[in-house]
Scaffold this active site. Structure first.
Site, PDB file in Angstrom:
ATOM      1  N   GLY A 334     168.160 -68.040  -7.464  1.00  0.00           N
ATOM      2  CA  GLY A 334     166.484 -67.851  -7.253  1.00  0.00           C
ATOM      3  C   GLY A 334     165.971 -66.980  -8.298  1.00  0.00           C
ATOM      4  N   GLY A 337     167.848 -63.593  -8.244  1.00  0.00           N
ATOM      5  CA  GLY A 337     169.301 -63.569  -8.724  1.00  0.00           C
ATOM      6  C   GLY A 337     170.049 -64.815  -8.150  1.00  0.00           C
ATOM      7  N   VAL A 339     173.342 -66.537  -6.061  1.00  0.00           N
ATOM      8  CA  VAL A 339     173.874 -66.423  -4.604  1.00  0.00           C
ATOM      9  C   VAL A 339     175.440 -66.980  -4.591  1.00  0.00           C
ATOM     10  CG1 VAL A 339     173.559 -66.910  -2.146  1.00  0.00           C
ATOM     11  CG2 VAL A 339     171.649 -66.731  -3.645  1.00  0.00           C
ATOM     12  N   LYS A 353     174.244 -62.121  -2.778  1.00  0.00           N
ATOM     13  CA  LYS A 353     173.210 -62.183  -3.666  1.00  0.00           C
ATOM     14  C   LYS A 353     173.212 -61.159  -4.794  1.00  0.00           C
ATOM     15  CE  LYS A 353     168.451 -63.535  -4.570  1.00  0.00           C
ATOM     16  NZ  LYS A 353     167.003 -63.971  -3.850  1.00  0.00           N
ATOM     17  N   ASP A 450     156.706 -66.020  -1.041  1.00  0.00           N
ATOM     18  CA  ASP A 450     157.435 -66.973  -1.811  1.00  0.00           C
ATOM     19  C   ASP A 450     157.987 -68.046  -0.826  1.00  0.00           C
ATOM     20  OD1 ASP A 450     158.021 -68.400  -4.177  1.00  0.00           O
ATOM     21  OD2 ASP A 450     160.195 -67.348  -4.150  1.00  0.00           O
TER      22      ASP A 450
END
Length: 664
Positions: A334, A337, A339, A353, A450
């Site tokens: 993402g 960062g 995952v 994450k 988001d």
């Protein structure tokens, strides 16, 4: 928060000294001069991926101009190179320069997605283009002038008219000459007429001379108008019967002695002021050391508290369970960062994450954020289990959701199954309920910022769970909106948030509306793809012709309830209206989805239908809000602290009909 008060003897003395200066002199208040002189949008080329690059370009330029009056930036790592230049006039203070630049940055997006635009405010200039224009001084196609309709006072009398014309001619000739000699800037006045000349620093002395000579001829063509402006490629020249610049410049008058006396007094007071500033700086330094000491003590207390918290995970443990962040364990990537999946010693499978930013300087805020989010439990929200802040990087630990994200089920090329109507409807309802809980079901209102298909995960029963809370923002109960850095995904971002940075829970509602259209139609949001009809445009046109059922994903092979599908699509359009006030709350959306006899209001046309229709009129709807000045302090703080933050300065500017026609 520490503040200095008048209880301090030093500050009382400083206040008394400032009051004396204010009463001794009649000083004119500073003015950032944000009145728009001209906005010129390129109309030859439009580019589909310009919006993200533009936001990045403006963010970097904001950082560069924080401590200067001039800045240029070249963004080359995008699908199309972007060059940008900003220049403030030499008489503005640095604070006024930032305010003027912020206003220009707020207004210039009206030209998007054109690959070129120029905006002249009375105190600054901003331009972006697809080629290196920094050393351009003049251009036959781009240079322009603007003359006021009002004639100078007394211009009806031929003798007075002749005197006015002579004075203006003498003044602009002198101010252009002095500007070239003084590094590109000069301001002067004579017998009730004032003039200012400003060249962009990038054009050099020869370019400045060439540009101002052309400007001088242009503004003389405005006579006998009381005001004239030349807006050229490399400079700006203005004359007026009103004194518009922020200092006395080189005003010519007969009282030379009075002027020398003022200078002498000014030097004496400046010396006293310098001494007071030195004392104040020493005092501020002392207070700063005390504040840092107190913060260090508080930070140690936070670290001790965190180590005892159940939210604390040891970095070494998380590193080991993810096989030292082995790429084979990576399950997602993402904006904040990557995952990884891992299994804790107690057998629980978790998602870890890795955040791409360092948290050591804001551990207090980060820990409080984790405390907030970890306390939120809802069947449609991914649970945050804890974090690690003591290793070389910060880590967040979430519950593991076995199925992939929603976008793999509706867009994936290699999808193993197609979601039927009931599954899609349940995902829409579950996501709506999760958002409604964030907005009003927990102790504090939370805005996700988001919402998109890749941030909705599906468990083994295809129950939706909203993920990626790295971009959340809390809202105090007494706040109706928050101006903050723009973050999110282009296409899902509400127009008022993308353009002005104004964030409310209705920004999440807009993103949810886009998500609804994607789920039902089985198509990705492509609001900024040139020469391609967006899902908003498709849904809107079918709604207008009462054929919304034709928008449903063909993969369902007509195996869906027509009336219910049309109703869900109408709700999606209702959520994506341009007007923030007309969008329903998420609680109202949940009620409309779950109650078949609930009346759904007819939606208005959505904004940003596609790139080719992104015209200035769309932006005008979103800019008719509060005045710029009321938000100036907030904006300045935003520009001073983060290059990635986008100005939320509101504009009350409304162009004339002639300007509208020229832009269109």
């Amino acid at each position: 928060m520490h503040s200095l008060t008048l209880n301090s003897p030093l500050l009382y003395t400083t206040w008394l000294f400032s009051s004396f200066i204010h009463s001794f002199f009649s000083l004119s208040l500073a003015d950032p001069r944000i009145t728009q002189s001209g906005l010129f949008c390129g109309n030859s080329t439009r580019f589909k991926d310009l919006i993200p690059a533009f936001v990045k370009e403006m963010g970097t330029l904001s950082q560069l101009i924080t401590n200067a009056h001039f800045a240029t930036y070249h963004l080359n790592n995008s699908p199309i190179p972007i060059y940008a230049l900003a220049q403030c006039h030499g008489d503005l203070s640095q604070t006024d320069c930032l305010l003027c630049y912020a206003a220009s940055r707020t207004k210039i997006p009206r030209c998007l997605p054109s690959v070129s635009a120029r905006i002249y405010l009375d105190g600054c200039f901003l331009r972006y283009d697809k080629y290196n224009f920094f050393q351009e001084a003049v251009s036959p196609s781009l240079d322009s002038r603007k003359c006021s309709q009002e004639k100078a006072l007394g211009s009806g009398d031929e003798s007075l008219k002749l005197k006015f014309v002579t004075n203006v001619g003498y003044l602009v000739a002198n101010v252009t000459h002095k500007a070239v000699e003084n590094g590109g800037f000069a301001a002067m006045g004579i017998e009730g007429v004032y003039a200012l000349a400003q060249c962009w620093e990038s054009v050099g002395e020869d370019g400045c001379m060439e540009c101002l000579e052309k400007s001088e001829k242009a503004v003389k063509g405005c006579l006998p108008s009381k005001e004239g402006r030349a807006m050229n490629t490399g400079c700006y020249l203005r004359y007026s019967t009103d004194k518009f610049f922020n200092h006395e410049g080189e005003l010519e008058d007969a009282h030379r002695f009075s002027g020398l006396l003022g200078v002498t007094i000014g030097i004496a007071l400046a010396a006293v002021a310098l001494l007071m500033l030195c004392l104040l700086a020493a005092y501020a330094r002392y207070r700063n050391l005390l504040i840092k000491k107190e913060e260090r003590i508080n930070l140690e207390k936070i670290s001790i508290s965190f180590n005892k918290s159940s939210l604390n995970f040891k970095y070494e443990t998380l590193e080991k369970v993810t096989d030292y962040f082995n790429p084979s364990r990576k399950i997602g990537q993402g904006g904040a960062g990557s995952v990884f999946v891992g299994t804790l010693p107690n057998g629980q499978t978790v998602a870890v994450k890795r955040l791409i930013f360092n948290t050591r300087e804001w551990v207090d805020e980060f820990f409080n954020e984790v405390n907030l989010i970890s306390g939120i439990q809802h069947k449609n929200l991914v649970k945050l289990l804890g974090c690690s802040i003591e290793g070389p990087e910060s880590l967040l630990v979430y519950e593991y959701v076995p199925n992939k994200s929603l976008d793999h089920f509706i867009f994936g090329k290699n999808r193993t199954r197609i979601l039927n109507w009931k599954e899609r409807f349940n995902i829409i309802v579950g996501t709506a309920e999760g958002l409604a809980f964030l907005h009003g079901g927990c102790k504090e209102r939370i805005i996700h910022r988001d919402i998109k298909s890749s941030n909705v995960l599906l468990d083994e029963n295809l129950t939706p769970k909203i993920a990626d809370f790295g971009l959340v923002r809390r809202f105090d109960a007494d706040k109706t909106h928050l101006s903050t850095g723009v973050a999110g995904t282009i296409g899902y971002m509400a127009p008022e948030y993308l353009i002005r940075g104004q964030l409310t829970e209705k920004a999440d509602v807009y993103s949810f509306g886009i998500l609804v259209l994607e789920i039902v139609m089985g198509k990705r949001c492509n609001a900024f793809i040139e020469d391609s009809k967006s899902i908003l445009q498709t849904a809107w046109q079918l709604y207008r012709s009462n054929r919304l059922d034709e928008a449903v994903d063909p993969c369902l092979r007509n195996d869906f309830p027509v009336q219910k599908a049309s109703r869900v699509l109408q709700i999606g359009l209702l959520c994506t209206q341009a007007s923030v006030a007309l969008r329903p709350s998420m609680a109202e959306v949940v009620r409309m989805l779950n109650t078949s006899d609930c009346v759904i209001p007819p939606p208005n046309q959505p904004p940003f239908i596609n790139a080719t229709l992104l015209e200035p009129e769309s932006f005008r709807r979103f800019n008719r809000t509060n005045s710029f000045v009321s938000n100036a302090a907030t904006k300045l703080e935003v520009f001073s602290h983060s290059s990635s933050e986008s100005s939320s300065l509101n504009s009350s500017y409304r162009p004339s009909r002639s300007e509208e026609l020229r832009q269109e």
